[in-house]
Write a protein that holds these residues in place. Structure first.
Motif, PDB file in Angstrom:
ATOM      1  N   UNK A   1     -67.414   3.940  35.991  1.00 26.59           N
ATOM      2  CA  UNK A   1     -67.154   5.297  35.526  1.00 26.59           C
ATOM      3  C   UNK A   1     -68.291   5.851  34.701  1.00 26.59           C
ATOM      4  N   UNK A   2     -68.857   5.022  33.818  1.00 27.89           N
ATOM      5  CA  UNK A   2     -69.996   5.453  33.014  1.00 27.89           C
ATOM      6  C   UNK A   2     -71.180   5.803  33.894  1.00 27.89           C
ATOM      7  N   UNK A   3     -71.489   4.929  34.834  1.00 24.06           N
ATOM      8  CA  UNK A   3     -72.648   5.163  35.693  1.00 24.06           C
ATOM      9  C   UNK A   3     -72.469   6.426  36.528  1.00 24.06           C
ATOM     10  N   UNK A   4     -71.244   6.708  36.950  1.00 25.65           N
ATOM     11  CA  UNK A   4     -70.994   7.937  37.709  1.00 25.65           C
ATOM     12  C   UNK A   4     -71.234   9.162  36.826  1.00 25.65           C
ATOM     13  N   UNK A   5     -70.816   9.119  35.569  1.00 25.65           N
ATOM     14  CA  UNK A   5     -71.063  10.243  34.666  1.00 25.65           C
ATOM     15  C   UNK A   5     -72.557  10.463  34.470  1.00 25.65           C
ATOM     16  N   UNK A   6     -73.295   9.396  34.272  1.00 25.06           N
ATOM     17  CA  UNK A   6     -74.741   9.506  34.059  1.00 25.06           C
ATOM     18  C   UNK A   6     -75.426  10.070  35.299  1.00 25.06           C
ATOM     19  N   UNK A   7     -75.116   9.494  36.448  1.00 26.68           N
ATOM     20  CA  UNK A   7     -75.766   9.931  37.681  1.00 26.68           C
ATOM     21  C   UNK A   7     -75.447  11.394  37.984  1.00 26.68           C
ATOM     22  N   UNK A   8     -74.210  11.806  37.763  1.00 28.23           N
ATOM     23  CA  UNK A   8     -73.818  13.189  38.040  1.00 28.23           C
ATOM     24  C   UNK A   8     -74.527  14.154  37.097  1.00 28.23           C
TER      25      UNK A   8
ATOM     26  N   UNK B   1     -79.946   2.255  34.946  1.00 24.48           N
ATOM     27  CA  UNK B   1     -79.939   2.122  36.408  1.00 24.48           C
ATOM     28  C   UNK B   1     -79.410   3.384  37.074  1.00 24.48           C
ATOM     29  N   UNK B   2     -78.375   3.979  36.491  1.00 25.13           N
ATOM     30  CA  UNK B   2     -77.756   5.157  37.103  1.00 25.13           C
ATOM     31  C   UNK B   2     -78.600   6.410  36.928  1.00 25.13           C
TER      32      UNK B   2
ATOM     33  N   UNK C   1     -84.201  -1.085  28.328  1.00 19.70           N
ATOM     34  CA  UNK C   1     -84.783   0.003  29.108  1.00 19.70           C
ATOM     35  C   UNK C   1     -84.619   1.386  28.535  1.00 19.70           C
ATOM     36  N   UNK C   2     -84.118   1.516  27.308  1.00 16.54           N
ATOM     37  CA  UNK C   2     -83.935   2.835  26.708  1.00 16.54           C
ATOM     38  C   UNK C   2     -85.267   3.551  26.547  1.00 16.54           C
ATOM     39  N   UNK C   3     -85.231   4.876  26.700  1.00 17.62           N
ATOM     40  CA  UNK C   3     -86.430   5.695  26.529  1.00 17.62           C
ATOM     41  C   UNK C   3     -86.658   6.064  25.071  1.00 17.62           C
ATOM     42  N   UNK C   4     -85.597   6.109  24.293  1.00 13.82           N
ATOM     43  CA  UNK C   4     -85.711   6.493  22.899  1.00 13.82           C
ATOM     44  C   UNK C   4     -84.433   6.161  22.162  1.00 13.82           C
TER      45      UNK C   4
END
Length: 292
Positions: free
Chosen positions: A26-33, A68-69, A98-101
């Protein structure tokens, strides 16, 4: 001026299964969307993501799943903790995953003074050299309001490149964004009712609602940046949702409810001590159903 924390930054909830475990799908779907809709980045494990309610392994899974998402879009991570030791450990873990900030609220049992805040951010900068850090200013919760002078000092120290400042305080003076921007940091605003309703221009919008309705929020943000009309239906609907969420008095719990109504099943956040009232739930259902 940095571009690490600019544009529309969506703050997804961390969806939970009924047993309280994290629903990574569910989290990855929110991020990707959010990213595919045009959000400029996402921030996980901050206030909307209930970051302080998860252990180290859970936090690591959230960050890695979000990265990843996101497909290369920036993923920033909230790293607030109950001690400087915990903040530094979370900062290191986030960057390693892998965080950008990083988005950091300098919260403690007793309000920190400027020297203590400076020391905390210096520790983080030493632990993760070169990682962009956004100062998450929460004056109501912290009891202190970051000053332009302190921001300028943190910028000069090399420990802060941006600030997330509330746009929704009745006492917030007009012209604060230019005053903060003059320190050399990117200035972002939070508070959905103010953002959608006409907050002063800023380098970024930080919003949990944008992770649940990214297409509408992107349209409203783009119209605002262009300085023209447009996205009126999306703006009116988002403003209604924002008011309904704020009206519950329990915004993170309300965001979980909105997520479920919009198709992301989730239990209430772990730290929800009191559930929404039936009237709150009905108000959220009513306004979500009016999505254009």
């Amino acid at each position: 001026m940095t571009s690490a924390f600019t544009g529309l930054l969506a703050y997804p909830i961390t969806p939970l299964a009924e047993d309280g475990s994290i629903d990574l799908d569910g989290l990855e779907a929110l991020v990707a969307t959010a990213v595919s809709a045009g959000a400029d980045g996402v921030v996980v494990l901050a206030t909307s993501g209930s970051g302080v309610s998860f252990d180290d392994d859970e936090r690591d899974a959230v960050v890695r799943g979000a990265v990843a998402a996101a497909g290369g879009a920036p993923v920033h991570v909230g790293t607030a903790g109950e001690s400087a030791h915990r903040v530094v450990a979370r900062a290191r873990a986030a960057i390693h995953a892998g965080a950008s900030g990083l988005v950091l609220t300098p919260f403690a049992y007793l309000p920190l003074d400027d020297a203590e805040v400076r020391a905390l951010f210096a520790r983080v900068a030493t632990a993760v050299p070169g990682a962009p850090v956004c100062f998450y200013n929460k004056p109501v919760q912290l009891g202190v309001d970051v000053s332009p002078d302190l921001l300028a000092t943190l910028r000069d120290d090399g420990s802060v490149v941006a600030v997330k400042d509330p746009a929704s305080l009745p006492s917030r003076p007009g012209g604060r964004v230019p005053e903060l921007r003059a320190t050399g940091v990117a200035v972002g605003l939070s508070g959905d009712t103010a953002l959608v309703g006409g907050a002063e221009p800023a380098d970024a919008w930080h919003t949990g609602l944008a992770a649940l309705a990214p297409a509408e929020y992107v349209a409203v943000r783009q119209a605002r940046v262009r300085g023209g009309a447009g996205a009126d239906d999306a703006r009116a609907w988002l403003l209604g949702v924002a008011h309904a969420v704020a009206g519950t008095g329990r915004p993170v719990t309300a965001l979980h409810a909105v997520a479920a109504l919009l198709g992301t099943p989730t239990a209430p956040p772990r730290d929800a001590l009191v559930p929404l009232t039936p009237a709150d739930e009905a108000a959220l259902r009513d306004v979500v159903a009016r999505r254009p």
